[in-house]
Scaffold this motif. Structure first.
Motif, short mmCIF file in Angstrom:
data_model
loop_
_atom_site.label_atom_id
_atom_site.label_comp_id
_atom_site.label_asym_id
_atom_site.label_seq_id
_atom_site.Cartn_x
_atom_site.Cartn_y
_atom_site.Cartn_z
N GLU A 127 1.07 2.01 1.73
CA GLU A 127 -0.21 2.05 1.02
C GLU A 127 -0.73 3.48 0.86
OE1 GLU A 127 0.06 1.23 4.12
OE2 GLU A 127 -1.68 1.81 5.29
N MET A 141 0.68 1.55 -3.76
CA MET A 141 -0.56 0.80 -3.56
C MET A 141 -0.83 -0.09 -4.77
SD MET A 141 -2.98 0.29 -1.39
CE MET A 141 -4.31 -0.88 -1.55
N THR A 142 -0.51 0.42 -5.96
CA THR A 142 -0.68 -0.39 -7.17
C THR A 142 0.20 -1.63 -7.08
OG1 THR A 142 -0.90 1.72 -8.30
CG2 THR A 142 -0.80 -0.21 -9.67
N CYS A 182 -1.41 -4.08 -4.74
CA CYS A 182 -2.55 -4.77 -5.36
C CYS A 182 -2.06 -5.84 -6.35
CB CYS A 182 -3.44 -3.78 -6.10
SG CYS A 182 -4.33 -2.70 -5.01
N SER A 188 -10.83 -7.57 -0.60
CA SER A 188 -9.57 -7.02 -0.14
C SER A 188 -9.87 -5.78 0.69
CB SER A 188 -8.73 -6.70 -1.37
OG SER A 188 -7.83 -5.68 -1.13
N THR A 220 -6.80 3.28 2.66
CA THR A 220 -6.40 2.13 1.86
C THR A 220 -7.47 1.84 0.82
OG1 THR A 220 -5.48 1.29 3.90
CG2 THR A 220 -5.51 -0.21 2.04
N TYR A 221 -8.71 1.91 1.26
CA TYR A 221 -9.86 1.65 0.40
C TYR A 221 -9.86 2.60 -0.80
CZ TYR A 221 -14.90 1.58 -0.70
OH TYR A 221 -16.12 1.51 -1.30
N HIS A 252 -6.95 1.87 -3.03
CA HIS A 252 -7.20 0.60 -3.71
C HIS A 252 -8.08 0.84 -4.94
CE1 HIS A 252 -8.13 -3.48 -4.53
NE2 HIS A 252 -7.72 -3.95 -3.37
N LYS A 294 -7.11 0.38 -8.97
CA LYS A 294 -7.90 -0.36 -9.96
C LYS A 294 -8.25 0.51 -11.16
CE LYS A 294 -10.82 -3.66 -9.32
NZ LYS A 294 -11.98 -4.47 -8.94
N PRO A 305 -12.39 -4.13 -3.53
CA PRO A 305 -12.03 -3.33 -2.37
C PRO A 305 -13.20 -3.21 -1.39
CG PRO A 305 -12.18 -1.95 -4.33
CD PRO A 305 -12.42 -3.35 -4.76
#
Ligand SMILES: [Zn+2]
Length: 477
Positions: free
Chosen positions: A20, A26-27, A30, A55, A61-62, A65, A69, A87
């Motif tokens: 991640e 990470m994409t 998700c 999530s 990670t946040y 994330h 997006k 997120p």
């Protein structure tokens, strides 16, 4: 409480060979999770909006994330835009970060001789497993901080009720309505309130009355709109005579003279107690799964992180507050506030943070997958990810039934009590840490200040309004 004591049902989605920490991976993560969102559609040109599902993760990670997006925000369908994921930052990493903040302010290995400091307490209780960086051993540091805070509360109680030591009784003036249970409870709560007011409420300045007061940059007198906050300030001060130190300095008022500041032993006490109590409150709110209280505490943490030089977490918690207050719909916000913990035991106070639960799952998974000594395929990973928790549960049950003793690494309650007593006695009788005496100082902490008291509120105002503007342009809705 009825809701929060319900047992959590955990469904394992498997383990991906992704990291991640990289944007592209990470994409992928998700996109993988999004398949489980109700209303997800693989079809081209499907305009159906998926439902929104939380999530969570740690700070990194946040951030990733949100980036994932953003990357997908130009895709064709709502599902491809990952619109079903909200997120969210989780509480365990927040606990760890706050502990780190406490260390950065109050922990100094050169302070072993100053009674009252964390390092002196570490030596007094012989807690050699407490490291200089609390992240190196979170549980030891956390338990240590519990003990110190409790000892401080006890020492404070002795001081408040003017008692000589742990075994003496309060002076007759302070004895309270002995025998009457309810009245005694009320009496104690009243004194506890006084105690907190006296020793643990930092002085925080208000946000200034000039400059941006809301998200629109509008004059409060004539509704004229501006593009830049500074022009608004200038207009309000020049045209309407609104008090603003930068534009209409009244002669005679000079800026406060800076005096050389030296913090006393009592300043340390106050800060240690304030941060310790906030931390206890946070841990308590987590145990009860009290989302509303967690969000209230997030505001305090946000400002402490801001003043204590942890800008990333400050920003993340400001965003968390904004998510709950205005970015999410009411229904989403309710879910967002009350979905911070899991409960495996089904009691009112056995909640723990979502991300801690995940860390636990990871640990169990890793232990199992290590038996393959690096020779594993996608298939083995899938199998282990589905079986690891079940096997772990069976092993634990077996150990329990056949009474195999487990070394959990936790101290017994009596050890805790002994340590706390020892420290409380020292703080009270030798340290006199609650005596307000400006001449006594901890040599290692000459310039200690509560981060909240030294915040520049004009900067905070600019920061908050600037950040709100940033949030509003992002893809939450
Ligand atoms: Zn105006």
């Amino acid at each position: 409480m009825k809701e929060m004591r319900q047992k959590t049902e955990r469904i394992n989605l498997g383990v991906l060979e992704k990291n991640e920490q990289y944007n592209d991976q990470m994409t992928d993560i998700c996109e993988f999770i999004h398949k489980f969102v109700p209303g997800h559609s693989e079809e081209e040109n499907c305009a159906q909006e998926p439902q929104k599902v939380l999530s969570g993760g740690d700070y990194l990670t946040y951030e990733r994330h949100k980036q994932a997006k953003n990357c997908k925000s130009n895709c064709r369908t709502p599902s491809k835009q990952l619109k079903g994921l909200v997120p969210k930052i989780e509480e365990f990493h927040n606990q760890a970060e706050f502990l780190k903040l406490i260390w950065s302010l109050l922990y100094d290995t050169s302070s072993s001789n100053s009674i009252g400091t964390l390092y002196a307490a570490r030596n007094k209780m012989n807690s050699r497993n407490v490291p200089s960086d609390p992240h190196d051993n979170f549980y030891a540091s956390s338990e240590f901080m519990d003990k110190v805070t409790t000892a401080y509360i006890i020492a404070g109680g002795l001081h408040h009720f003017k008692m000589e030591n742990l075994h003496s009784k309060p002076k007759p003036d302070y004895a309270g309505p002995v025998g009457d249970h309810d009245a005694m409870k009320e009496y104690i709560m009243e004194h506890a309130h006084q105690f907190v007011e006296n020793h643990a409420v930092p002085h925080v300045q208000n946000l200034p009355d000039y400059g941006i007061q809301s998200n629109d940059i509008k004059c409060r007198y004539c509704d004229k709109e501006y593009r830049r906050p500074m022009s608004l300030r200038k207009h309000e001060a020049r045209i309407h005579g609104h008090p603003d130190p930068q534009f209409n300095q009244q002669s005679g008022i000079s800026p406060p003279v800076k005096t050389s500041y030296k913090s006393s032993v009592y300043d340390y006490t106050k800060l240690c107690l304030t941060l310790g109590l906030l931390r206890l409150n946070h841990n308590d709110a987590i145990r009860f799964g009290d989302g509303e209280r967690l969000l209230r505490l997030a505001k305090f943490f946000c400002l402490y992180y801001k003043g204590g030089k942890c800008p990333k977490y400050a920003f993340a918690l400001l965003e968390t507050t904004a998510q709950a207050q205005c970015l999410l719909s009411e229904r989403q916000a309710e879910r967002f506030v009350w979905n911070r913990t899991v409960n495996h035991q089904g009691k009112i106070d056995t909640n723990h943070p979502n991300d801690l639960d995940l860390e636990h799952c990871n640990k169990v998974f890793k232990e199992d997958v290590h038996t393959y000594r690096g020779k594993y395929t996608e298939k083995t990973i899938l199998r282990v990810s589905r079986s690891a928790l079940a096997t772990d549960g069976i092993c634990k049950k077996f150990d329990n039934v056949s009474s195999v003793r487990q070394c959990s690494g936790k101290h017994k309650k009596t050890d805790m009590a002994d340590d706390i007593q020892l420290l409380a006695e020292q703080l009270h009788s030798i340290g006199n840490v609650f005596d307000i005496d400006d001449s006594r100082v901890h040599d290692s902490f000459p310039n200690l200040k509560d981060p909240l008291a030294s915040l520049n509120m004009e900067d905070i105002q600019t920061w908050i309004s600037g950040s709100l503007k940033k949030f509003s342009s992002k893809h939450y809705v």
